[in-house]
Design a protein around this motif. Structure first.
Motif, mmCIF file in Angstrom:
data_model
loop_
_atom_site.group_PDB
_atom_site.id
_atom_site.type_symbol
_atom_site.label_atom_id
_atom_site.label_comp_id
_atom_site.label_asym_id
_atom_site.label_seq_id
_atom_site.Cartn_x
_atom_site.Cartn_y
_atom_site.Cartn_z
ATOM 1 N N ILE A 87 -0.106 5.044 -13.059
ATOM 2 C CA ILE A 87 0.659 3.928 -12.524
ATOM 3 C C ILE A 87 0.392 3.772 -11.038
ATOM 4 C CG2 ILE A 87 2.982 3.063 -12.070
ATOM 5 C CD1 ILE A 87 3.841 4.373 -14.681
ATOM 6 N N GLY A 88 0.462 4.856 -10.301
ATOM 7 C CA GLY A 88 0.271 4.813 -8.860
ATOM 8 C C GLY A 88 -1.154 5.112 -8.463
ATOM 9 N N HIS A 89 -1.370 5.189 -7.163
ATOM 10 C CA HIS A 89 -2.701 5.405 -6.621
ATOM 11 C C HIS A 89 -2.707 6.592 -5.665
ATOM 12 C CE1 HIS A 89 -4.383 1.650 -8.101
ATOM 13 N NE2 HIS A 89 -3.262 1.068 -7.747
ATOM 14 N N THR A 90 -3.849 7.229 -5.571
ATOM 15 C CA THR A 90 -4.056 8.218 -4.526
ATOM 16 C C THR A 90 -4.339 7.462 -3.227
ATOM 17 O OG1 THR A 90 -6.445 8.335 -4.861
ATOM 18 C CG2 THR A 90 -5.074 9.826 -6.195
ATOM 19 N N VAL B 269 5.855 5.400 -4.193
ATOM 20 C CA VAL B 269 6.775 5.222 -5.322
ATOM 21 C C VAL B 269 6.035 5.211 -6.650
ATOM 22 C CG1 VAL B 269 8.489 3.673 -6.337
ATOM 23 C CG2 VAL B 269 8.397 3.972 -3.860
ATOM 24 N N ARG B 270 4.993 4.395 -6.756
ATOM 25 C CA ARG B 270 4.281 4.294 -8.032
ATOM 26 C C ARG B 270 3.568 5.589 -8.379
ATOM 27 N NH1 ARG B 270 0.395 0.176 -7.796
ATOM 28 N NH2 ARG B 270 0.278 0.251 -10.033
ATOM 29 N N ARG B 271 3.093 6.320 -7.375
ATOM 30 C CA ARG B 271 2.444 7.610 -7.623
ATOM 31 C C ARG B 271 3.467 8.618 -8.161
ATOM 32 N NH1 ARG B 271 -2.406 9.251 -8.979
ATOM 33 N NH2 ARG B 271 -2.831 11.345 -8.266
ATOM 34 N N ALA B 272 4.662 8.603 -7.582
ATOM 35 C CA ALA B 272 5.724 9.508 -8.038
ATOM 36 C C ALA B 272 6.115 9.209 -9.478
ATOM 37 C CB ALA B 272 6.938 9.401 -7.119
ATOM 38 N N VAL B 273 6.172 7.930 -9.833
ATOM 39 C CA VAL B 273 6.494 7.550 -11.207
ATOM 40 C C VAL B 273 5.421 8.080 -12.160
ATOM 41 C CG1 VAL B 273 6.724 5.578 -12.773
ATOM 42 C CG2 VAL B 273 7.870 5.537 -10.568
ATOM 43 N N GLY B 274 4.170 8.019 -11.737
ATOM 44 C CA GLY B 274 3.088 8.553 -12.562
ATOM 45 C C GLY B 274 3.218 10.051 -12.776
ATOM 46 N N LYS B 275 3.604 10.775 -11.715
ATOM 47 C CA LYS B 275 3.796 12.223 -11.848
ATOM 48 C C LYS B 275 4.959 12.533 -12.789
ATOM 49 C CE LYS B 275 1.763 13.566 -7.447
ATOM 50 N NZ LYS B 275 1.969 14.180 -6.144
ATOM 51 N N GLN B 276 6.025 11.727 -12.691
ATOM 52 C CA GLN B 276 7.159 11.932 -13.594
ATOM 53 C C GLN B 276 6.754 11.685 -15.039
ATOM 54 O OE1 GLN B 276 10.220 9.354 -12.102
ATOM 55 N NE2 GLN B 276 10.709 10.704 -10.397
ATOM 56 N N ALA B 277 5.927 10.668 -15.263
ATOM 57 C CA ALA B 277 5.444 10.395 -16.616
ATOM 58 C C ALA B 277 4.645 11.575 -17.146
ATOM 59 C CB ALA B 277 4.596 9.122 -16.625
ATOM 60 N N MET C 69 0.823 -1.210 0.000
ATOM 61 C CA MET C 69 0.000 0.000 0.000
ATOM 62 C C MET C 69 0.862 1.268 0.000
ATOM 63 S SD MET C 69 -3.298 -0.968 2.325
ATOM 64 C CE MET C 69 -2.641 -2.140 3.489
ATOM 65 N N TYR C 70 1.953 1.247 0.742
ATOM 66 C CA TYR C 70 2.862 2.397 0.738
ATOM 67 C C TYR C 70 3.453 2.585 -0.655
ATOM 68 C CZ TYR C 70 6.923 5.302 1.452
ATOM 69 O OH TYR C 70 7.854 6.296 1.334
ATOM 70 N N ASP C 71 3.864 1.494 -1.264
ATOM 71 C CA ASP C 71 4.431 1.561 -2.608
ATOM 72 C C ASP C 71 3.407 2.102 -3.601
ATOM 73 O OD1 ASP C 71 6.553 0.794 -4.639
ATOM 74 O OD2 ASP C 71 4.854 -0.396 -5.350
ATOM 75 N N ALA C 72 2.156 1.685 -3.451
ATOM 76 C CA ALA C 72 1.099 2.131 -4.372
ATOM 77 C C ALA C 72 0.888 3.635 -4.290
ATOM 78 C CB ALA C 72 -0.206 1.393 -4.070
#
Length: 145
Positions: free
Chosen positions: A122-125, A89-97, A83-86
């Motif tokens: 990619i990530g979740h709120t 990390v994955r949310r940050a990757v989405g923002k970078q995209a 859940m932390y990763d979702a």
């Protein structure tokens, strides 16, 4: 062959997979379009299928082995990391995209450069992760109680 039968009869695994599947089906109806069948195979969006998967598993382990068991502690820590990763990390990757896609659009403005945009969802709120956790727990409780 016995391993395959044990795998198929693993109630905790099957219910957790079902919770993940239901979350993916719900995503068909929660995107920008009224119905978007492509979303059943994508990551990101509401609810988080990863979270539904691990929340369901943790709930089942707690019900079967006790909420004071070592196995529940292991599954809960695993679920919290997912859940932390979702959300992190994955949310940050989405923002970078999103930023990279904007840069590509800026470069392309006035030029005929063909570039494929990166996937942004990619990530979740935190809300999406909470929705996935609630869904996973509810599905586990429906089948285990």
């Amino acid at each position: 062959m016995e391993y395959l039968i044990e795998f198929i009869n693993n109630k905790a695994l099957l219910i957790s997979i079902f919770a993940c599947f239901i979350a993916q089906v719900i995503k068909i109806f929660t995107g920008d379009k009224l119905v978007d069948l492509k979303r059943i195979t994508t990551s990101g969006g509401m609810p988080s299928s990863h979270t539904s998967f691990v929340a369901s598993l943790s709930t089942i382990v707690g019900i079967v082995e006790g909420f004071d068991s070592t196995n529940f502690a292991i599954s809960l820590v695993f679920a919290l990391i997912v859940m932390y990763d979702a959300t992190g990390v994955r949310r940050a990757v989405g923002k970078q995209a999103a930023i990279l896609n904007q840069m590509l659009n800026d470069i392309q403005h006035g030029k005929h450069i063909k570039n494929e945009e990166l996937k942004e969802l990619i990530g979740h709120t935190p809300f999406e992760v909470l929705g996935g956790a609630i869904l996973g727990i509810v599905i586990a409780l429906m089948f285990m109680l």
